[in-house]
Enzyme design. Structure first.
Site, PDB file in Angstrom:
ATOM      1  N   GLY A  52       0.950  -1.215  -0.026  1.00  0.00           N
ATOM      2  CA  GLY A  52      -0.064  -0.111   0.078  1.00  0.00           C
ATOM      3  C   GLY A  52       0.696   1.035   0.047  1.00  0.00           C
ATOM      4  CB  SER A  54       0.656   3.246  -4.576  1.00  0.00           C
ATOM      5  OG  SER A  54      -0.640   2.779  -4.267  1.00  0.00           O
ATOM      6  CB  SER A  55      -2.389   6.474  -2.113  1.00  0.00           C
ATOM      7  OG  SER A  55      -3.078   5.537  -1.398  1.00  0.00           O
ATOM      8  N   GLY A  56      -1.533   7.694   0.335  1.00  0.00           N
ATOM      9  CA  GLY A  56      -1.889   7.819   1.980  1.00  0.00           C
ATOM     10  C   GLY A  56      -0.782   7.813   2.658  1.00  0.00           C
ATOM     11  NE  ARG A  77      -5.912  -3.243  -4.675  1.00  0.00           N
ATOM     12  CZ  ARG A  77      -7.419  -2.990  -4.029  1.00  0.00           C
ATOM     13  NH1 ARG A  77      -8.210  -3.637  -4.082  1.00  0.00           N
ATOM     14  NH2 ARG A  77      -7.435  -1.367  -3.802  1.00  0.00           N
ATOM     15  CE  LYS A  81      -3.969   4.520  -5.439  1.00  0.00           C
ATOM     16  NZ  LYS A  81      -4.871   3.872  -4.946  1.00  0.00           N
ATOM     17  CG  ASP A 106      -5.271  -8.341  -4.170  1.00  0.00           C
ATOM     18  OD1 ASP A 106      -5.185  -8.175  -2.906  1.00  0.00           O
ATOM     19  OD2 ASP A 106      -6.332  -8.420  -4.696  1.00  0.00           O
ATOM     20  CB  SER A 186      -3.385  -1.999  13.895  1.00  0.00           C
ATOM     21  OG  SER A 186      -4.487  -2.251  14.553  1.00  0.00           O
ATOM     22  CE1 TYR A 200      -9.637   0.128   8.034  1.00  0.00           C
ATOM     23  CE2 TYR A 200     -10.287   0.897  10.209  1.00  0.00           C
ATOM     24  CZ  TYR A 200      -9.412   0.824   9.236  1.00  0.00           C
ATOM     25  OH  TYR A 200      -8.222   1.639   9.203  1.00  0.00           O
ATOM     26  CE  LYS A 204      -6.608  -1.403   9.592  1.00  0.00           C
ATOM     27  NZ  LYS A 204      -5.262  -1.736   8.928  1.00  0.00           N
TER      28      LYS A 204
HETATM   29  N1  NAP Z   1      -6.721   7.099   7.272  1.00  0.00           N
HETATM   30  C1  NAP Z   1      -6.995   6.572   8.343  1.00  0.00           C
HETATM   31  O1  NAP Z   1      -7.827   7.367   9.037  1.00  0.00           O
HETATM   32  C2  NAP Z   1      -6.440   5.625   8.887  1.00  0.00           C
HETATM   33  C3  NAP Z   1      -6.553   5.611  10.484  1.00  0.00           C
HETATM   34  C4  NAP Z   1      -5.988   4.304  11.028  1.00  0.00           C
HETATM   35  C5  NAP Z   1      -5.103   3.205  10.324  1.00  0.00           C
HETATM   36  N2  NAP Z   1      -5.182   3.571   8.889  1.00  0.00           N
HETATM   37  C6  NAP Z   1      -4.636   2.484   8.044  1.00  0.00           C
HETATM   38  O2  NAP Z   1      -3.719   2.931   7.429  1.00  0.00           O
HETATM   39  C7  NAP Z   1      -3.320   2.000   6.179  1.00  0.00           C
HETATM   40  C8  NAP Z   1      -3.094   2.968   4.807  1.00  0.00           C
HETATM   41  O3  NAP Z   1      -4.435   3.723   4.866  1.00  0.00           O
HETATM   42  P1  NAP Z   1      -4.442   4.827   4.150  1.00  0.00           P
HETATM   43  O4  NAP Z   1      -5.266   5.708   4.904  1.00  0.00           O
HETATM   44  O5  NAP Z   1      -3.237   5.444   3.749  1.00  0.00           O
HETATM   45  O6  NAP Z   1      -5.415   4.433   2.838  1.00  0.00           O
HETATM   46  P2  NAP Z   1      -5.007   4.735   1.098  1.00  0.00           P
HETATM   47  O7  NAP Z   1      -4.649   6.360   1.025  1.00  0.00           O
HETATM   48  O8  NAP Z   1      -6.234   4.542   0.605  1.00  0.00           O
HETATM   49  O9  NAP Z   1      -3.851   3.683   0.855  1.00  0.00           O
HETATM   50  C9  NAP Z   1      -4.207   2.540   0.843  1.00  0.00           C
HETATM   51  C10 NAP Z   1      -3.005   1.809   0.051  1.00  0.00           C
HETATM   52  O10 NAP Z   1      -3.250   0.461   0.020  1.00  0.00           O
HETATM   53  C11 NAP Z   1      -3.381   0.052  -1.058  1.00  0.00           C
HETATM   54  N3  NAP Z   1      -4.248  -1.354  -1.237  1.00  0.00           N
HETATM   55  C12 NAP Z   1      -5.377  -1.245  -0.768  1.00  0.00           C
HETATM   56  N4  NAP Z   1      -5.680  -2.652  -1.087  1.00  0.00           N
HETATM   57  C13 NAP Z   1      -4.838  -3.370  -1.351  1.00  0.00           C
HETATM   58  C14 NAP Z   1      -4.564  -4.807  -1.693  1.00  0.00           C
HETATM   59  N5  NAP Z   1      -5.615  -5.902  -1.723  1.00  0.00           N
HETATM   60  N6  NAP Z   1      -3.387  -5.179  -2.243  1.00  0.00           N
HETATM   61  C15 NAP Z   1      -2.413  -4.279  -2.165  1.00  0.00           C
HETATM   62  N7  NAP Z   1      -2.572  -3.149  -2.145  1.00  0.00           N
HETATM   63  C16 NAP Z   1      -3.855  -2.691  -1.565  1.00  0.00           C
HETATM   64  C17 NAP Z   1      -3.715   1.082  -2.342  1.00  0.00           C
HETATM   65  O11 NAP Z   1      -3.432   1.043  -3.484  1.00  0.00           O
HETATM   66  P3  NAP Z   1      -4.373  -0.006  -4.688  1.00  0.00           P
HETATM   67  O12 NAP Z   1      -5.826   0.583  -4.058  1.00  0.00           O
HETATM   68  O13 NAP Z   1      -3.768   0.699  -5.910  1.00  0.00           O
HETATM   69  O14 NAP Z   1      -4.013  -1.442  -4.313  1.00  0.00           O
HETATM   70  C18 NAP Z   1      -3.097   2.257  -1.473  1.00  0.00           C
HETATM   71  O15 NAP Z   1      -1.850   2.239  -1.799  1.00  0.00           O
HETATM   72  C19 NAP Z   1      -4.574   1.016   6.165  1.00  0.00           C
HETATM   73  O16 NAP Z   1      -4.224  -0.138   6.596  1.00  0.00           O
HETATM   74  C20 NAP Z   1      -5.397   1.763   7.111  1.00  0.00           C
HETATM   75  O17 NAP Z   1      -6.229   0.882   7.795  1.00  0.00           O
HETATM   76  C21 NAP Z   1      -5.609   4.500   8.213  1.00  0.00           C
END
Ligand code: NAP
Length: 344
Positions: A52, A54-56, A77, A81, A106, A186, A200, A204
């Protein structure tokens, strides 16, 4: 008086057990490594793999790792990105392109992700594996689609287990000389229940269990486990999907979790705190004060990172149990009144 003695005795026993376990682990690791400090320390020239990436949050971590001179493998995936992420890192930071590679996989597909990890290890031994890929599909149980239940469960839980399963045997072969880290992304939603993202939140919680078991299993090796529990962070994933979900989820969520769009953490802030935790070999990392305040409510068998943390937790055990109960009573009131106003 009897109760006071029992509480003191239990506290003392926990203290001795915790200190003994930590001292034994440190001694065993020091013996195996001839006395060197086992933390990752600097990331310069270390190979960091980020699922993951590639973003966030994953991309923000990648940017910071690149700035510190790490070699990077980004896995996700969507090819476009990944390409954009690699370009951003090389152009913005001037990081040489041979230091960043991308892999399309994936994480919930065992064969694909295990093969991507093995190829990455052949490119360069992996020092840090960050299992960060994750997604959420907000909705009440019984209303979300079964395919979404599957997607969230497999991506968030098995998508973390498979990469670790692939990498640990390879890390073990070199970890006594080269400290390594397994980082599990997590969430605060893995320590306290988050209304409206049932599966979700459950995945976690499962990652917390995984981290606790791996901590024990990997004790004899110089492989650290880092559990990262961010709060709401400004990315595409939770913040926007969750609060755009539906009126009930949004209303309840805002009240229960003191949500404020303006005070969301940035992905870069989460990345900074995450890297500090990894480099220090810290087991549990919260990314803001909300996490540090609410997180200990669900601490369970998480090892204490320092004597002061342990002592504080000991003092807070009883007050926190009261807080658990008060929070649940408050939640009940908020949920019932939201339900009543929706029915009127
Ligand atoms: N944002 C929040 O508020 C928050 C809070 C606590 C924890 N987190 C955790 O932080 C982590 C990152 O989340 P984010 O907020 O940065 O979200 P995000 O910007 O949507 O990034 C998610 C990343 O995971 C990749 N991804 C998703 N499903 C995948 C799969 N099956 N196989 C391979 N890659 C996959 C996406 O790329 P593709 O879709 O191109 O595969 C993307 O690079 C997550 O585990 C999330 O639960 C987030």
């Amino acid at each position: 008086m009897g109760l006071v003695h029992a509480v003191l005795a239990a506290g003392a026993a926990l203290l001795v057990a915790n200190l003994t376990l930590k001292a034994a682990a440190r001694l065993r690791q020091r013996r195996m490594r001839g006395g060197s400090n086992g933390h990752i320390g600097s990331l310069k020239n270390k190979h960091v793999v980020i699922t993951g990436g590639s973003s966030g949050i994953g991309l923000a971590i990648a940017m910071r790792c690149a700035a510190e001179g790490a070699f990077l493998t980004l896995i996700s995936r969507t090819p476009s990105k990944l390409t954009a992420a690699a370009e951003l890192i090389t152009t913005t930071l001037g990081c040489p392109s041979h230091r960043v590679q991308t892999k399309i996989a994936d994480t919930s597909d065992a064969d694909a992700i295990i093969s991507a990890l093995k190829q990455s290890f052949e490119w360069m031994p992996i020092d840090v594996l960050i299992c960060n890929a994750g997604l959420a599909k907000p909705g009440m149980i019984g209303e979300v689609e079964v395919k979404d239940l599957d997607l969230v469960t497999k991506t968030n839980f098995l998508g973390c287990v498979y990469p670790i399963h692939a990498v640990v045997p390879l890390m073990k072969q070199r970890s006594l000389e080269n400290p390594s880290s397994i980082v599990i992304m997590s969430s605060l939603a893995g320590l306290i229940p988050v209304y409206g993202v049932n599966v979700y939140s459950a995945t976690k919680y499962a990652l917390k269990g995984l981290a606790e078991v791996l901590y024990l299993e990997l004790l004899p090796w110089n492989i650290h486990v880092n559990l990262i529990c961010p709060s709401f962070t400004k990315t595409d994933l939770l913040a926007e999907e969750y609060f755009g979900a539906n009126a009930t989820i949004c209303g309840v969520g805002k009240t229960l979790y003191s949500y404020n769009q303006q005070s969301l953490d940035s992905a870069d802030h989460v990345a900074k705190i995450t890297l500090e935790g990894i480099k220090a070999g810290r087991f549990l990392t919260f990314t803001n004060r909300q996490g540090s305040t609410l997180g200990p409510l669900g601490r369970g068998f998480i090892p204490s990172d320092s004597f002061s943390t342990f002592f504080l937790e000991l003092l807070l055990m009883i007050p926190y149990r009261f807080l658990n109960v008060l929070w649940l009573l408050h939640s009940k009131k908020v949920i019932m009144s939201s339900m009543n106003s929706n029915m009127n």
